[in-house]
Design a protein around this motif. Structure first.
Motif, PDB file in Angstrom:
ATOM      1  N   UNK A   1       0.882  -1.062  -0.154  1.00 39.05           N
ATOM      2  CA  UNK A   1       0.011   0.029   0.090  1.00 39.05           C
ATOM      3  C   UNK A   1       0.992   1.303   0.044  1.00 39.05           C
ATOM      4  N   UNK A   2       1.992   1.350   0.540  1.00 39.36           N
ATOM      5  CA  UNK A   2       2.968   2.248   0.408  1.00 39.36           C
ATOM      6  C   UNK A   2       3.924   2.455  -0.897  1.00 39.36           C
ATOM      7  N   UNK A   3       3.549   1.375  -1.548  1.00 38.14           N
ATOM      8  CA  UNK A   3       4.386   1.372  -3.131  1.00 38.14           C
ATOM      9  C   UNK A   3       3.680   1.994  -4.175  1.00 38.14           C
ATOM     10  N   UNK A   4       4.201   2.916  -4.845  1.00 37.05           N
ATOM     11  CA  UNK A   4       3.449   3.377  -6.028  1.00 37.05           C
ATOM     12  C   UNK A   4       3.658   2.155  -7.249  1.00 37.05           C
ATOM     13  N   UNK A   5       4.955   1.798  -7.495  1.00 35.68           N
ATOM     14  CA  UNK A   5       5.124   0.981  -8.758  1.00 35.68           C
ATOM     15  C   UNK A   5       6.049  -0.458  -8.128  1.00 35.68           C
ATOM     16  N   UNK A   6       5.404  -1.680  -8.398  1.00 33.11           N
ATOM     17  CA  UNK A   6       6.252  -2.778  -8.113  1.00 33.11           C
ATOM     18  C   UNK A   6       6.573  -3.255  -9.594  1.00 33.11           C
ATOM     19  N   UNK A   7       7.770  -3.775  -9.694  1.00 30.41           N
ATOM     20  CA  UNK A   7       8.378  -4.211 -11.052  1.00 30.41           C
ATOM     21  C   UNK A   7       8.595  -5.800 -10.789  1.00 30.41           C
ATOM     22  N   UNK A   8       8.131  -6.642 -11.426  1.00 30.63           N
ATOM     23  CA  UNK A   8       8.724  -8.056 -11.342  1.00 30.63           C
ATOM     24  C   UNK A   8       9.646  -8.417 -12.578  1.00 30.63           C
TER      25      UNK A   8
END
Length: 355
Positions: free
Chosen positions: A87-94
């Protein structure tokens, strides 16, 4: 799968955004460092302009500490996955890499990313990282792409995904031709294209263009991933009757490669040949031949100092217009544009108008 609505995202100018990239053993190092460098360079450009940095960059893994990449070098994970609050992350990349298949078999990891998708601002993948999103059920009903070598696997294993092969990424904040919340990118360096698209959406074209120039990149690369990858369909698994034909084809692209002619060479009826060929190679005979001719033409055009007319003749297209249409089908670019962008020497051009 019922899509969850994307959580509201912060105004890009109101506070720093956190970009978090997941790392795992066997990850492709460039899948992580390439996209993250875009956001780091954006911070540098903003500071040069007298502004505050816009992005916080975090690498996380199953546990904090060193992560072995497929290149043999180690990256340092700042945090453990258990300590990340999506919830505190704007963008998660895998990212992708050789270790992605092991990660995709971990139910706990898949469940975490499924939950994270509903909490973070954006969730995207680089290269074969799309397989993790697919395994978590997050790409069902969405457009998606991945590294060209994994497209057949994605198509077969996840039929609910709208696979698009000739795309660098599927990020589209308008939702008209992609998705602004969950999205994918193609092979390796396409992750940089994706990051530039995210940056442009966040802060506008001027900053994204400044970063692209500093990285010596196109802001928006012409065409799709197909123009940068070889169309080399492996013959592994092909029947013995096709093996000789497949070895013969590359050196005989000017020959009569009609269905009937190839079937006769393989010792089959045209109907049986078409069925066996499509079953073993996943492409119709005509599509396979056209791809081989396009690939051969690419090689000649990259060498430079040759006319389009001659390339069309040498590769079996017969007429430049036929080759132009084939290039647009497979590469989304004309032969002349391809040669001018990727030729090793000054392109000789066409001896007759090519339309």
């Amino acid at each position: 799968m019922t899509r969850k609505s994307a959580p509201a995202r912060q105004n890009p100018h109101s506070q720093k955004r956190t970009i978090a990239c997941y790392a795992f053993d066997g990850v492709m190092s460039l899948d992580i460092t390439g996209p993250l460098q875009v956001f780091a360079s954006a911070n540098t450009e903003l500071v040069r302009q007298g502004n505050q940095p816009a992005y916080d960059i975090v690498v996380f893994a199953e546990k904090a500490g060193p992560v072995q990449t497929s290149a043999g070098i180690r990256l340092h994970a700042d945090m453990a996955r258990a300590d990340i609050n999506p919830a505190g992350i704007d963008t998660i990349l895998v990212p992708g890499g050789e270790g992605i298949d092991v990660v995709c078999r971990d139910a706990g990891i898949l469940a975490w990313f499924e939950a994270a998708a509903g909490a973070c601002g954006r969730l995207g993948s680089v290269c074969s990282g799309a397989l993790l999103l697919a395994a978590a059920g997050l790409l069902d009903g969405r457009l998606a792409t991945t590294h060209w070598s994994r497209c057949d696997e994605m198509r077969t294993s996840y039929p609910m995904i709208g696979l698009v092969e000739n795309r660098l990424h599927t990020y589209d904040p308008t939702g008209l031709d992609g998705d602004g919340h969950i999205f994918t990118s193609a092979g390796v360096t396409a992750g940089i294209d994706l990051a530039l698209a995210l940056l442009e959406d966040d802060f506008g074209r001027a900053l994204a263009l400044a970063v692209a120039r500093r990285l010596v990149m196109f802001l928006k690369r012409p065409g799709g991933q197909a123009q940068f990858s070889a169309y080399l369909t492996p013959a592994i698994g092909a029947s013995a009757k096709l093996a000789e034909l497949l070895e013969w084809l590359p050196a005989n692209l000017q020959a009569d490669l009609s269905l009937e002619a190839m079937a006769e060479r393989a010792g089959m009826s045209p109907r049986t040949f078409s069925r066996v060929f499509t079953r073993d190679l996943g492409l119709s005979p005509a599509r396979y031949v056209e791809r081989m001719r396009v690939e051969a033409a690419r090689g000649l055009l990259q060498g430079g100092d040759i006319t389009i007319n001659r390339v069309a003749r040498l590769c079996g297209f017969g007429h430049p217009e036929t080759m132009r249409r084939a290039f647009h089908r497979h590469l989304s670019i004309s032969p002349q544009d391809y040669a001018e962008r990727f030729g090793a020497t000054l392109f000789a051009g066409a001896s007759v108008p090519t339309g």
